[in-house]
Design a protein around this motif. Structure first.
Motif, PDB file in Angstrom:
ATOM      1  N   GLY A 104       4.198  16.701   4.278  1.00 15.59           N
ATOM      2  CA  GLY A 104       3.861  15.391   3.721  1.00 15.59           C
ATOM      3  C   GLY A 104       5.070  14.481   3.736  1.00 15.59           C
ATOM      4  N   ASP A 105       5.143  13.552   2.787  1.00 14.36           N
ATOM      5  CA  ASP A 105       6.235  12.585   2.713  1.00 14.36           C
ATOM      6  C   ASP A 105       7.522  13.300   2.304  1.00 14.36           C
ATOM      7  N   VAL A 106       8.572  13.152   3.130  1.00  9.80           N
ATOM      8  CA  VAL A 106       9.796  13.921   2.882  1.00  9.80           C
ATOM      9  C   VAL A 106      11.083  13.110   2.853  1.00  9.80           C
ATOM     10  N   GLY A 107      11.062  11.851   3.256  1.00  5.58           N
ATOM     11  CA  GLY A 107      12.297  11.082   3.255  1.00  5.58           C
ATOM     12  C   GLY A 107      12.027   9.594   3.306  1.00  5.58           C
ATOM     13  N   PHE A 108      13.032   8.809   2.899  1.00  4.91           N
ATOM     14  CA  PHE A 108      12.873   7.358   2.905  1.00  4.91           C
ATOM     15  C   PHE A 108      14.234   6.686   3.063  1.00  4.91           C
ATOM     16  N   VAL A 109      14.198   5.450   3.493  1.00  3.47           N
ATOM     17  CA  VAL A 109      15.355   4.565   3.477  1.00  3.47           C
ATOM     18  C   VAL A 109      14.853   3.191   3.045  1.00  3.47           C
ATOM     19  N   GLU A 117       0.816  -1.223   0.000  1.00  4.13           N
ATOM     20  CA  GLU A 117       0.000   0.000   0.000  1.00  4.13           C
ATOM     21  C   GLU A 117       0.848   1.271   0.000  1.00  4.13           C
ATOM     22  N   THR A 118       2.055   1.229   0.581  1.00  2.97           N
ATOM     23  CA  THR A 118       2.873   2.443   0.699  1.00  2.97           C
ATOM     24  C   THR A 118       3.982   2.530  -0.347  1.00  2.97           C
ATOM     25  N   ALA A 119       4.210   1.462  -1.112  1.00  6.30           N
ATOM     26  CA  ALA A 119       5.336   1.430  -2.052  1.00  6.30           C
ATOM     27  C   ALA A 119       5.295   2.589  -3.052  1.00  6.30           C
ATOM     28  N   GLY A 120       4.130   2.952  -3.533  1.00  6.00           N
ATOM     29  CA  GLY A 120       4.017   4.072  -4.465  1.00  6.00           C
ATOM     30  C   GLY A 120       4.435   5.393  -3.839  1.00  6.00           C
ATOM     31  N   GLN A 127      10.372  -4.298   6.618  1.00  8.50           N
ATOM     32  CA  GLN A 127      10.243  -3.820   7.995  1.00  8.50           C
ATOM     33  C   GLN A 127      11.399  -2.902   8.402  1.00  8.50           C
ATOM     34  N   TRP A 128      12.470  -2.880   7.637  1.00 12.22           N
ATOM     35  CA  TRP A 128      13.598  -1.970   7.878  1.00 12.22           C
ATOM     36  C   TRP A 128      13.603  -0.811   6.893  1.00 12.22           C
ATOM     37  N   SER A 129      12.684  -0.832   5.942  1.00  9.03           N
ATOM     38  CA  SER A 129      12.576   0.201   4.908  1.00  9.03           C
ATOM     39  C   SER A 129      11.470   1.161   5.328  1.00  9.03           C
ATOM     40  N   LEU A 130      11.833   2.407   5.522  1.00 10.28           N
ATOM     41  CA  LEU A 130      10.954   3.363   6.194  1.00 10.28           C
ATOM     42  C   LEU A 130      10.816   4.654   5.398  1.00 10.28           C
ATOM     43  N   MET A 131       9.685   5.302   5.619  1.00  9.35           N
ATOM     44  CA  MET A 131       9.421   6.621   5.040  1.00  9.35           C
ATOM     45  C   MET A 131       8.951   7.511   6.184  1.00  9.35           C
ATOM     46  N   VAL A 132       9.287   8.791   6.102  1.00  9.85           N
ATOM     47  CA  VAL A 132       8.840   9.737   7.126  1.00  9.85           C
ATOM     48  C   VAL A 132       8.037  10.847   6.468  1.00  9.85           C
TER      49      VAL A 132
END
Length: 154
Positions: free
Chosen positions: A78-83, A27-30, A67-72
């Motif tokens: 809104g969405d501003v960063g990811f790992v 659901e969040t991959a996009g 589970q270690w791949s995150l977005m903030v």
């Protein structure tokens, strides 16, 4: 670059007020892809892959760890960063230009490393382009050690 992971306790993320941290999922991959594109579009040679291609590249890797791949996300932006992360690796880290310099990249990496250590990992690796000294400086500040340089790696 490599960092030794002694325990999960050494990686307090330090999120700003109101930050929402989201794990990778179907659901969040996009949303992850949108932040990836916004984070790197200003880099020379950015390949700008389609969302489906980028998502598949990550999820088809047997070592990928959602589970270690995150977005903030921040309330005002809104969405501003990811790992994104895989077994033993920080694969990619990105922060949109408007949110750079706020500590979000470091917070994302620390939280991903904390989760890796909690799962029993003893070290993590990452690579950084030679033309990205700001990122390399952040990684050294977080405790990563330079382990070598690949010839012609750009």
């Amino acid at each position: 670059m490599r960092i030794k992971l002694a325990s999960a306790d050494g990686f307090e993320a330090g999120w700003p007020d109101g930050a929402e941290v989201v794990e990778w999922s179907a659901e969040t991959a996009g949303r992850f892809h949108a932040v990836y594109a916004a984070s790197f579009r200003d880099r020379p040679g950015f390949p700008d892959p389609a969302a489906e291609e980028w998502i598949e590249e990550n999820t088809e890797d047997d070592d990928f760890r959602p589970q270690w791949s995150l977005m903030v996300a921040l309330p005002e932006h809104g969405d501003v960063g990811f790992v994104t992360a895989a077994e033993g690796w920080i694969v990619q880290v990105g922060v949109v230009p408007a949110a750079r310099g706020t500590g979000l990249g470091g917070a994302l990496i620390r939280e991903s490393l904390r989760r890796m250590a909690a799962a029993g990992a003893t070290e993590a690796w990452l690579t950084v382009n030679v033309n990205n000294p700001t990122a390399a400086g952040l990684y050294r500040k977080l405790g990563f050690d330079v382990m070598g340089q690949r010839a012609r790696y750009r």
